[in-house]
Design a protein around this motif. Structure first.
Motif, PDB file in Angstrom:
ATOM      1  N   TRP A  45       0.829  -1.210   0.000  1.00  0.00           N
ATOM      2  CA  TRP A  45       0.000   0.000   0.000  1.00  0.00           C
ATOM      3  C   TRP A  45       0.863   1.260   0.000  1.00  0.00           C
ATOM      4  N   THR A  46       1.988   1.191   0.715  1.00  0.00           N
ATOM      5  CA  THR A  46       2.902   2.336   0.731  1.00  0.00           C
ATOM      6  C   THR A  46       3.414   2.626  -0.671  1.00  0.00           C
ATOM      7  N   GLN A  47       3.819   1.576  -1.384  1.00  0.00           N
ATOM      8  CA  GLN A  47       4.302   1.771  -2.755  1.00  0.00           C
ATOM      9  C   GLN A  47       3.193   2.306  -3.654  1.00  0.00           C
TER      10      GLN A  47
ATOM     11  N   GLU B 175       0.528   1.740  -9.787  1.00  0.00           N
ATOM     12  CA  GLU B 175       1.269   0.535 -10.164  1.00  0.00           C
ATOM     13  C   GLU B 175       2.681   0.827 -10.670  1.00  0.00           C
ATOM     14  N   GLN B 176       3.155   2.061 -10.545  1.00  0.00           N
ATOM     15  CA  GLN B 176       4.459   2.427 -11.093  1.00  0.00           C
ATOM     16  C   GLN B 176       5.601   1.575 -10.537  1.00  0.00           C
ATOM     17  N   PHE B 177       5.584   1.312  -9.236  1.00  0.00           N
ATOM     18  CA  PHE B 177       6.676   0.548  -8.638  1.00  0.00           C
ATOM     19  C   PHE B 177       6.717  -0.888  -9.166  1.00  0.00           C
TER      20      PHE B 177
ATOM     21  N   PRO C 157      12.808  -6.177  -9.973  1.00  0.00           N
ATOM     22  CA  PRO C 157      12.619  -6.669  -8.603  1.00  0.00           C
ATOM     23  C   PRO C 157      13.646  -6.138  -7.604  1.00  0.00           C
ATOM     24  N   GLN C 158      14.885  -5.968  -8.040  1.00  0.00           N
ATOM     25  CA  GLN C 158      15.916  -5.469  -7.122  1.00  0.00           C
ATOM     26  C   GLN C 158      15.621  -4.014  -6.719  1.00  0.00           C
ATOM     27  N   ALA C 159      15.211  -3.191  -7.684  1.00  0.00           N
ATOM     28  CA  ALA C 159      14.866  -1.796  -7.375  1.00  0.00           C
ATOM     29  C   ALA C 159      13.648  -1.741  -6.461  1.00  0.00           C
TER      30      ALA C 159
END
Length: 151
Positions: A41-43, A55-57, A62-64
Protein backbone atom coordinates in the motif's frame (compact mmCIF):
# COMPACT_ATOMS: atom_id res chain seq x y z
CA UNK A 1 -3.12 8.33 24.20
CA UNK A 2 -4.50 11.61 25.54
CA UNK A 3 -2.31 14.64 26.12
CA UNK A 4 -1.52 15.83 29.60
CA UNK A 5 -2.49 19.38 30.20
CA UNK A 6 0.19 21.78 31.33
CA UNK A 7 0.84 21.01 34.98
CA UNK A 8 0.04 24.38 36.46
CA UNK A 9 -2.80 26.90 36.45
CA UNK A 10 -5.54 24.80 34.78
CA UNK A 11 -7.45 27.95 33.81
CA UNK A 12 -4.66 29.01 31.48
CA UNK A 13 -4.01 25.58 29.97
CA UNK A 14 -3.66 25.55 26.20
CA UNK A 15 -5.33 22.14 25.97
CA UNK A 16 -6.34 22.48 22.31
CA UNK A 17 -2.74 23.05 21.17
CA UNK A 18 -1.28 20.33 23.37
CA UNK A 19 -3.90 17.87 22.11
CA UNK A 20 -3.22 18.95 18.52
CA UNK A 21 0.50 18.37 18.99
CA UNK A 22 -0.16 15.01 20.66
CA UNK A 23 -2.42 13.86 17.83
CA UNK A 24 0.13 15.01 15.26
CA UNK A 25 2.83 12.96 16.99
CA UNK A 26 0.47 9.97 17.08
CA UNK A 27 -0.30 10.46 13.38
CA UNK A 28 3.44 10.54 12.66
CA UNK A 29 3.87 7.20 14.45
CA UNK A 30 0.90 5.67 12.62
CA UNK A 31 2.12 6.95 9.25
CA UNK A 32 5.54 5.43 9.95
CA UNK A 33 4.00 2.12 11.01
CA UNK A 34 1.93 2.09 7.83
CA UNK A 35 5.11 2.50 5.80
CA UNK A 36 6.73 -0.44 7.61
CA UNK A 37 3.78 -2.82 7.92
CA UNK A 38 2.00 -2.18 4.60
CA UNK A 39 4.76 -2.03 1.98
CA UNK A 40 2.41 -2.75 -0.94
CA UNK A 41 0.00 0.00 0.00
CA UNK A 42 2.90 2.34 0.73
CA UNK A 43 4.30 1.77 -2.75
CA UNK A 44 0.86 2.33 -4.26
CA UNK A 45 0.37 5.54 -2.27
CA UNK A 46 3.79 6.92 -3.19
CA UNK A 47 3.31 5.73 -6.78
CA UNK A 48 0.11 7.76 -6.91
CA UNK A 49 1.71 10.75 -5.17
CA UNK A 50 4.91 10.83 -7.25
CA UNK A 51 3.95 9.25 -10.58
CA UNK A 52 0.14 9.57 -10.58
CA UNK A 53 0.13 5.78 -11.06
CA UNK A 54 -0.46 3.31 -8.22
CA UNK A 55 1.27 0.54 -10.16
CA UNK A 56 4.46 2.43 -11.09
CA UNK A 57 6.68 0.55 -8.64
CA UNK A 58 5.54 -2.78 -10.12
CA UNK A 59 7.15 -1.65 -13.39
CA UNK A 60 10.59 -1.43 -11.75
CA UNK A 61 12.88 -4.44 -11.72
CA UNK A 62 12.62 -6.67 -8.60
CA UNK A 63 15.92 -5.47 -7.12
CA UNK A 64 14.87 -1.80 -7.37
CA UNK A 65 11.46 -2.62 -5.91
CA UNK A 66 13.08 -4.46 -2.99
CA UNK A 67 15.37 -1.50 -2.33
CA UNK A 68 12.44 0.95 -2.44
CA UNK A 69 10.60 -1.29 0.03
CA UNK A 70 13.64 -1.23 2.32
CA UNK A 71 13.94 2.57 2.01
CA UNK A 72 10.24 2.99 2.87
CA UNK A 73 10.60 0.67 5.88
CA UNK A 74 13.68 2.56 7.12
CA UNK A 75 11.96 5.94 6.68
CA UNK A 76 8.83 4.59 8.37
CA UNK A 77 10.85 3.29 11.31
CA UNK A 78 12.53 6.67 11.72
CA UNK A 79 9.10 8.33 11.69
CA UNK A 80 7.90 5.92 14.40
CA UNK A 81 10.87 6.78 16.63
CA UNK A 82 10.67 10.51 15.97
CA UNK A 83 6.90 10.64 16.51
CA UNK A 84 7.19 8.60 19.72
CA UNK A 85 9.84 10.96 21.09
CA UNK A 86 7.73 14.02 20.28
CA UNK A 87 4.71 12.32 21.88
CA UNK A 88 6.70 11.68 25.08
CA UNK A 89 8.00 15.26 25.14
CA UNK A 90 4.46 16.63 24.80
CA UNK A 91 3.15 14.28 27.53
CA UNK A 92 5.76 15.70 29.93
CA UNK A 93 5.11 19.31 28.92
CA UNK A 94 4.82 21.62 31.91
CA UNK A 95 4.94 25.33 32.57
CA UNK A 96 8.57 25.36 33.73
CA UNK A 97 10.09 23.76 30.64
CA UNK A 98 7.42 24.35 27.99
CA UNK A 99 9.49 26.85 26.03
CA UNK A 100 12.48 24.51 25.93
CA UNK A 101 10.32 21.51 25.00
CA UNK A 102 8.57 23.40 22.20
CA UNK A 103 11.94 24.66 20.94
CA UNK A 104 13.32 21.09 20.85
CA UNK A 105 10.32 19.91 18.83
CA UNK A 106 10.56 22.93 16.52
CA UNK A 107 14.27 22.35 15.90
CA UNK A 108 13.71 18.67 15.13
CA UNK A 109 10.91 19.50 12.67
CA UNK A 110 13.05 22.15 10.95
CA UNK A 111 16.10 19.85 10.79
CA UNK A 112 13.95 17.28 9.01
CA UNK A 113 11.85 19.64 6.88
CA UNK A 114 14.49 21.90 5.36
CA UNK A 115 16.91 19.32 3.93
CA UNK A 116 14.21 16.78 2.99
CA UNK A 117 12.10 19.39 1.23
CA UNK A 118 15.08 21.11 -0.40
CA UNK A 119 16.33 17.81 -1.82
CA UNK A 120 12.83 16.84 -2.93
CA UNK A 121 12.55 20.10 -4.88
CA UNK A 122 16.13 19.85 -6.19
CA UNK A 123 15.56 16.31 -7.47
CA UNK A 124 12.24 17.20 -9.11
CA UNK A 125 9.94 15.41 -6.66
CA UNK A 126 7.91 18.44 -5.65
CA UNK A 127 5.07 16.13 -4.58
CA UNK A 128 7.16 14.96 -1.62
CA UNK A 129 7.80 18.60 -0.73
CA UNK A 130 4.02 19.11 -0.63
CA UNK A 131 3.62 16.06 1.63
CA UNK A 132 6.41 17.38 3.88
CA UNK A 133 4.73 20.77 4.03
CA UNK A 134 1.50 19.17 5.22
CA UNK A 135 3.36 17.47 8.07
CA UNK A 136 5.26 20.67 8.87
CA UNK A 137 2.01 22.67 9.10
CA UNK A 138 0.53 20.06 11.45
CA UNK A 139 3.47 20.68 13.79
CA UNK A 140 3.86 24.43 13.19
CA UNK A 141 0.30 25.48 14.04
CA UNK A 142 0.28 24.24 17.67
CA UNK A 143 3.94 25.12 18.24
CA UNK A 144 3.34 28.70 17.14
CA UNK A 145 0.12 28.90 19.15
CA UNK A 146 1.85 27.60 22.29
CA UNK A 147 4.47 30.36 22.15
CA UNK A 148 2.08 32.93 23.61
CA UNK A 149 1.45 30.75 26.68
CA UNK A 150 5.11 30.27 27.58
CA UNK A 151 6.84 33.61 27.14
Amino acid sequence: MQANTVQNTPASTPTLWINWLTYTAEFTVLFGLFMVLAPGWTQQAFGLLIFQNTEQFAAFDPQATAYIELAHAVMGSVLVGWGALIFMLVRKLNIEDAKQTCNMITISVLLWYVPDTAFSLYSGFWQNAVLNSGFAVLYAVPLLALRKYYR
